[in-house]
Design an enzyme around this catalytic site. Structure first.
Site, PDB file in Angstrom:
ATOM      1  N   PHE A 407     -42.313  77.301 -55.905  1.00 41.98           N
ATOM      2  CA  PHE A 407     -42.439  78.659 -55.205  1.00 41.98           C
ATOM      3  C   PHE A 407     -42.502  78.378 -53.828  1.00 41.98           C
ATOM      4  O   PHE A 407     -42.812  77.103 -53.250  1.00 41.98           O
ATOM      5  CB  PHE A 407     -44.140  78.967 -55.660  1.00 41.98           C
ATOM      6  CG  PHE A 407     -44.238  80.040 -56.472  1.00 41.98           C
ATOM      7  CD1 PHE A 407     -43.464  80.555 -56.972  1.00 41.98           C
ATOM      8  CD2 PHE A 407     -45.667  80.512 -57.133  1.00 41.98           C
ATOM      9  CE1 PHE A 407     -43.480  81.625 -58.090  1.00 41.98           C
ATOM     10  CE2 PHE A 407     -46.000  81.337 -58.016  1.00 41.98           C
ATOM     11  CZ  PHE A 407     -44.646  82.104 -58.593  1.00 41.98           C
ATOM     12  N   GLU A 408     -41.972  79.379 -52.973  1.00 44.83           N
ATOM     13  CA  GLU A 408     -41.836  79.470 -51.422  1.00 44.83           C
ATOM     14  C   GLU A 408     -41.371  78.229 -50.862  1.00 44.83           C
ATOM     15  O   GLU A 408     -41.729  77.830 -50.047  1.00 44.83           O
ATOM     16  CB  GLU A 408     -43.330  79.789 -51.278  1.00 44.83           C
ATOM     17  CG  GLU A 408     -43.908  80.991 -51.595  1.00 44.83           C
ATOM     18  CD  GLU A 408     -45.370  81.077 -51.252  1.00 44.83           C
ATOM     19  OE1 GLU A 408     -45.767  80.694 -50.074  1.00 44.83           O
ATOM     20  OE2 GLU A 408     -46.148  82.030 -51.587  1.00 44.83           O
ATOM     21  N   GLY A 409     -40.237  77.703 -51.603  1.00 35.23           N
ATOM     22  CA  GLY A 409     -39.549  76.540 -51.133  1.00 35.23           C
ATOM     23  C   GLY A 409     -40.115  75.198 -51.910  1.00 35.23           C
ATOM     24  O   GLY A 409     -40.986  74.849 -51.925  1.00 35.23           O
TER      25      GLY A 409
END
Length: 623
Positions: A407-409
């Site tokens: 998630f998110e990178g």
């Protein structure tokens, strides 16, 4: 220009290049241990209001949310979403003047930690809505008219989602295919977005699309004609999240809904994540504290060979790791949140380190919990309860936690993003020296700049407070750990310099080296946060916080020593060569004698624009 060079250029253009405020993380990688930036930590803002909300949230979760039901049905009941909206949970970090609660990052993080410890998918819903959905980019880049139009709706419970990823676009936004074409007073959006968390029930969307000036960001009403949520995706964990595939076919969006300027979309996304990333480590910290509770209770209740299993060294080591790491993860989240709330620091590195560290260490924590629980850790909570035992959802938390490393990178991308910031000061003065395309005159000027910078900087890495026995004495038994951090930050900076000298322009491809550099920095940041938090907690809790921080730092020092050893002694070159051979099919004999259960289909689904031919599964949650 090659595809790689084009992608790199897009990423560089989206970076924040100025450092107008001090950064503990940036200085740490430069060998400058600025303890004064984090100690004493900034005071917690809005403590009374935040604590009142946390008490209300705890009562709501206990009385009206059934975690087992959400896991069993793979859906968060609409009445839970509506109840959270009434409580104000959808406007936790939205300013009061726009109808929100106006909580700071500290109490917002504590709220997410609490929710995640109980229902991780519910924390994902709230986090995706506020941290990367409509509220955060509008707060940072929106016009006053946009804020007045959309923020009160978000605070009242209109669910928002963030749409960047596409079937063939993950961490490489240069490949973005969704387009936004001006037409009169509107833009017309066409394209397909993948993994839109909250997308199935969203009322408002932040959509990234390509315009003539580059990637741009738009607020889009989810019920606009031409938008189809083609399916709700299913995952190994977080079964309650409403994540879908969203198609845009000739979707008209008013030009007034453009956030910022054309071409500013990727910068908006990355800037939003600078503080938005703090939500994910907060959820990891909540899961880790829950794991510490279960590990303690189970290790004390279960007996084998005449002793509680927690008394056996093999289990005691895991229990100590879980407990100490849970404390440190909470300290990292708290410190990063307080720095964000104070507004005095640039926390882009600290937030990224918190995300990377909490997701990686949180995974190890819950994996060790499952191991301590043994067969019961692998058994579902429902099955345990059905045969008369406590229904501990350890295997569920393991599944739910796994996504945080993506998630998110992903962790791999986070390593590269942080490494880029860690070497920023070097590239600023010597970048053209290692740039093979730089002109001779540019190289000459860069050489002069670099000579002056390194003549001043390198001597500062020779000696510091870390070699003075009495340094940081106010930290008592933890002072030695801070001296270690100071010495090690200088050693880390020297290692970065050696790496640049050795590989020059090739350094950006030495991802194994850069990843270990970042991991060392993350450990040093966590050690600092744990010591600072323990020093503060001691006033109310006595020596206990120091005991936790001390053991955590001892464990971290061993990890740091291993990482330094692997900077220069590793199999990176061998690994790359073997991987290249594997890609050519050289080792396909390994695959003989197996059967592949995968279902037929392309590796990447087609994302051709056009009208949807599937049923729209979007549903609204009535407020």
């Amino acid at each position: 220009m090659t595809d790689y060079a084009r992608a790199r250029e897009v990423a560089e253009q989206a970076r924040e290049t100025e450092w107008t405020r001090p950064s503990f993380g940036r200085q740490l990688f430069l060998g400058d241990f600025r303890l004064d930036l984090v100690h004493p930590p900034p005071p917690v803002s809005g403590a009374a209001e935040g604590e009142r909300f946390l008490r209300s949230l705890r009562r709501f979760l206990s009385a009206r949310v059934d975690p087992a039901l959400i896991e069993r049905t793979a859906r968060i009941p609409d009445e839970v979403v509506k109840g959270l909206a009434e409580l104000g949970a959808f406007g936790m970090n939205i300013p009061e003047r726009y109808g929100g609660l106006g909580l700071g990052h500290v109490h917002y993080g504590r709220a997410l930690s609490m929710v995640a410890s109980y229902v991780p998918s519910l924390a994902a819903l709230l986090s995706a809505h506020q941290s990367i959905g409509v509220p955060q980019p509008l707060k940072l880049f929106g016009t006053e008219e946009q804020k007045r139009a959309f923020l009160p709706r978000c605070a009242a419970g209109d669910v928002s989602a963030f749409l960047l990823t596409e079937p063939d676009v993950g961490s490489d936004p240069a490949r973005l295919a969704t387009t936004a074409t001006p037409d009169g007073g509107d833009y017309v959006l066409d394209g397909v977005k993948l993994w839109t968390t909250n997308g199935v029930i969203a009322d408002l969307l932040v959509v990234m699309a390509r315009t003539a000036r580059g990637i741009s960001a738009f607020v889009v009403e989810a019920d606009t004609p031409g938008i189809t949520v083609e399916r709700r995706n299913a995952f190994m964990g977080l079964r309650g999240i409403e994540n879908g595939v969203t198609r845009f076919d000739r979707v008209r969006v008013p030009a007034a809904n453009l956030i910022g300027r054309e071409g500013q979309g990727l910068k908006i996304a990355l800037t939003t994540l600078n503080t938005g990333r703090l939500s994910l480590p907060a959820t990891c910290a909540g899961n880790a504290r829950w794991a510490a509770k279960i590990a303690r209770e189970w290790s004390g209740a279960r007996e084998q060979w005449g002793r509680r299993i927690g008394a056996h060294e093999a289990v005691a080591g895991k229990l100590a790791f879980i407990t100490a790491t849970a404390y440190a993860m909470g300290a990292v989240v708290d410190l990063a949140g307080r720095l964000a709330d104070s507004g005095t620091s640039d926390i882009r590195i600290e937030a990224a380190l918190a995300k990377l560290y909490a997701s990686e260490m949180g995974w190890r924590v819950v994996d060790d919990l499952v191991q301590i629980r043994g067969g019961r850790g692998y058994e579902t909570a429902e099955s345990l309860a059905a045969r008369g035992e406590r229904g501990v959802p350890a295997e569920q938390i393991l599944r739910d936690m796994r996504i945080n490393r993506i998630f998110e990178g992903s962790s791999e991308i986070m390593h590269l993003l942080i490494a880029r910031e860690a070497v920023d000061a070097h590239l600023a003065v010597a970048g053209q020296l290692v740039d093979p395309s730089a002109a001779a005159t540019d190289r000459a000027r860069a050489l002069a700049r670099a000579g002056g910078f390194y003549a001043r900087w390198l001597p500062t890495l020779v000696v510091g407070a870390g070699v003075r026995p009495g340094a940081y004495a106010e930290f008592g038994p933890l002072a030695g750990h801070l001296r270690f951090v100071e010495r090690t930050s200088r050693k880390l900076a020297r290692s970065i310099f050696y790496g640049m000298s050795r590989w020059q322009a090739r350094l950006e491809h030495k991802q194994g080296f850069l990843g270990r550099v970042v991991d060392i920095g993350a450990e040093l940041f966590a050690m600092t946060a744990a010591c600072v938090r323990a020093q503060e907690d001691t006033a109310d809790l006595g020596r206990r916080p120091q005991e936790l921080a001390d053991v955590f730092c001892r464990q971290a020092r061993l990890r740091v020593a291993e990482l330094f050893g692997r900077l220069w002694s590793n199999t990176d070159g061998d690994d790359v060569r073997l991987a290249r051979y594997a890609l050519t099919g050289r080792y396909t004999f390994l695959e003989e004698g197996i059967l592949d259960p995968s279902l037929d289909g392309p590796w990447v689904a087609s994302a051709e624009p056009g009208m949807s031919v599937t049923e729209d599964v979007h549903r609204a949650v009535a407020h």
